[in-house]
Design a protein around this motif. Structure first.
Motif, PDB file in Angstrom:
ATOM      1  N   GLY A   1      48.432  67.032  50.570  1.00  0.00           N
ATOM      2  CA  GLY A   1      48.410  67.279  49.135  1.00  0.00           C
ATOM      3  C   GLY A   1      47.039  67.598  48.583  1.00  0.00           C
ATOM      4  O   GLY A   1      46.908  67.967  47.408  1.00  0.00           O
ATOM      5  N   ARG A   2      45.989  67.479  49.406  1.00  0.00           N
ATOM      6  CA  ARG A   2      44.638  67.720  48.900  1.00  0.00           C
ATOM      7  C   ARG A   2      44.427  69.200  48.536  1.00  0.00           C
ATOM      8  O   ARG A   2      43.742  69.511  47.550  1.00  0.00           O
TER       9      ARG A   2
ATOM     10  N   TYR B   1      51.924  72.325  55.545  1.00  0.00           N
ATOM     11  CA  TYR B   1      51.371  72.356  56.898  1.00  0.00           C
ATOM     12  C   TYR B   1      49.863  72.101  56.893  1.00  0.00           C
ATOM     13  O   TYR B   1      49.180  72.323  55.892  1.00  0.00           O
ATOM     14  N   GLY B   2      49.359  71.661  58.036  1.00  0.00           N
ATOM     15  CA  GLY B   2      47.948  71.600  58.380  1.00  0.00           C
ATOM     16  C   GLY B   2      46.949  71.454  57.268  1.00  0.00           C
ATOM     17  O   GLY B   2      46.684  70.354  56.780  1.00  0.00           O
TER      18      GLY B   2
ATOM     19  N   GLY C   1      53.747  71.191  46.139  1.00  0.00           N
ATOM     20  CA  GLY C   1      52.944  70.972  47.329  1.00  0.00           C
ATOM     21  C   GLY C   1      52.362  72.290  47.807  1.00  0.00           C
ATOM     22  O   GLY C   1      52.063  73.179  47.008  1.00  0.00           O
ATOM     23  N   MET C   2      52.205  72.428  49.126  1.00  0.00           N
ATOM     24  CA  MET C   2      51.607  73.628  49.716  1.00  0.00           C
ATOM     25  C   MET C   2      50.270  73.923  49.028  1.00  0.00           C
ATOM     26  O   MET C   2      49.390  73.090  49.015  1.00  0.00           O
ATOM     27  N   GLU C   3      50.117  75.115  48.409  1.00  0.00           N
ATOM     28  CA  GLU C   3      48.864  75.458  47.730  1.00  0.00           C
ATOM     29  C   GLU C   3      48.860  75.025  46.266  1.00  0.00           C
ATOM     30  O   GLU C   3      47.849  75.130  45.581  1.00  0.00           O
TER      31      GLU C   3
END
Length: 221
Positions: A180-181, A174-175, A148-150
């Motif tokens: 997941g995009r 976050y935000g 996830g994340m980046e």
């Protein structure tokens, strides 16, 4: 929706070598039970994905033979093959928050008789963790990397190892991670050549991509 309306693909195993998977998240308990019973009658191993704990308990109450795989949020009905060989696929996750997706991938391969080995919490926030397990990845035929994340884990991994790498973006972060995009876009924009990417949280899809790679390699032998 009745079982007839769902049009079960009971020929999928013969045609593709794959067990038909049932998407459980947007189906009712009664629909899932009816489909499971129909597949059992047809002699097919059933796999249902994306089933929360409450729905899983209700399905099992109606169909006690169902096996609940809590960590993968999946159900199975029927005998899962006994695997008598070493793991062929490594399933890596950036963090423990990615575990449900990685467990779905592992289970989807297990019902096809493919052994997997998990490598949890090896994300790039602590790159040494990934580097430490590289020797253990060497014998594997295919690598599935959930992040996830980046979503950087698959890119880094694909730059370090020769095996096929399948990236799975996970809806953790976050935000601006945007469910997941951000991880998906990062993986699709990766500069690591040959990295394959599936949809957000699609552990099952990654598993089937790995299965096709393994079958393709078998045809060459």
């Amino acid at each position: 929706m009745t079982v007839q309306e769902s049009r079960l693909d009971l020929e999928r195993r013969r045609r593709l070598g794959m067990v038909e998977a049932v998407w459980g998240e947007h189906k009712s308990v009664d629909q899932i039970v009816a489909i499971l019973q129909a597949m059992q009658t047809a002699g097919e191993l059933a796999l249902v994905t994306r089933v929360d704990a409450e729905k899983a308990a209700a399905v099992r109450e109606c169909c006690p033979a169902v096996q609940v795989h809590h960590q993968a949020a999946c159900l199975t009905l029927g005998e899962i093959p006994v695997i008598g060989r070493a793991a062929q696929v490594a399933v890596l996750s950036g963090g423990t928050s990615d575990r449900c997706v990685s467990e779905e991938a592992s289970l989807a391969l297990r019902v096809h008789g493919v052994a997997t080995e998990p490598f949890l919490d090896v994300g790039v926030a602590g790159l040494h963790r990934l580097l430490d397990v590289l020797p253990d990845l060497a014998p594997m035929s295919v690598l599935i990397a959930c992040a996830g994340m980046e979503g950087a884990l698959p890119t880094v991994l694909a730059g370090l190892v020769p095996q096929p790498v399948i990236g799975v973006p996970v809806s953790v972060g976050y935000g601006v991670s945007a469910g997941g995009r951000a991880a998906l876009d990062g993986m699709l924009a990766s500069c690591a050549p040959g990295l394959s990417v599936v949809n957000i949280d699609n552990g099952y899809g990654a598993a089937m991509a790995a299965l096709r790679i393994l079958k393709g390699a078998a045809f060459q032998d």
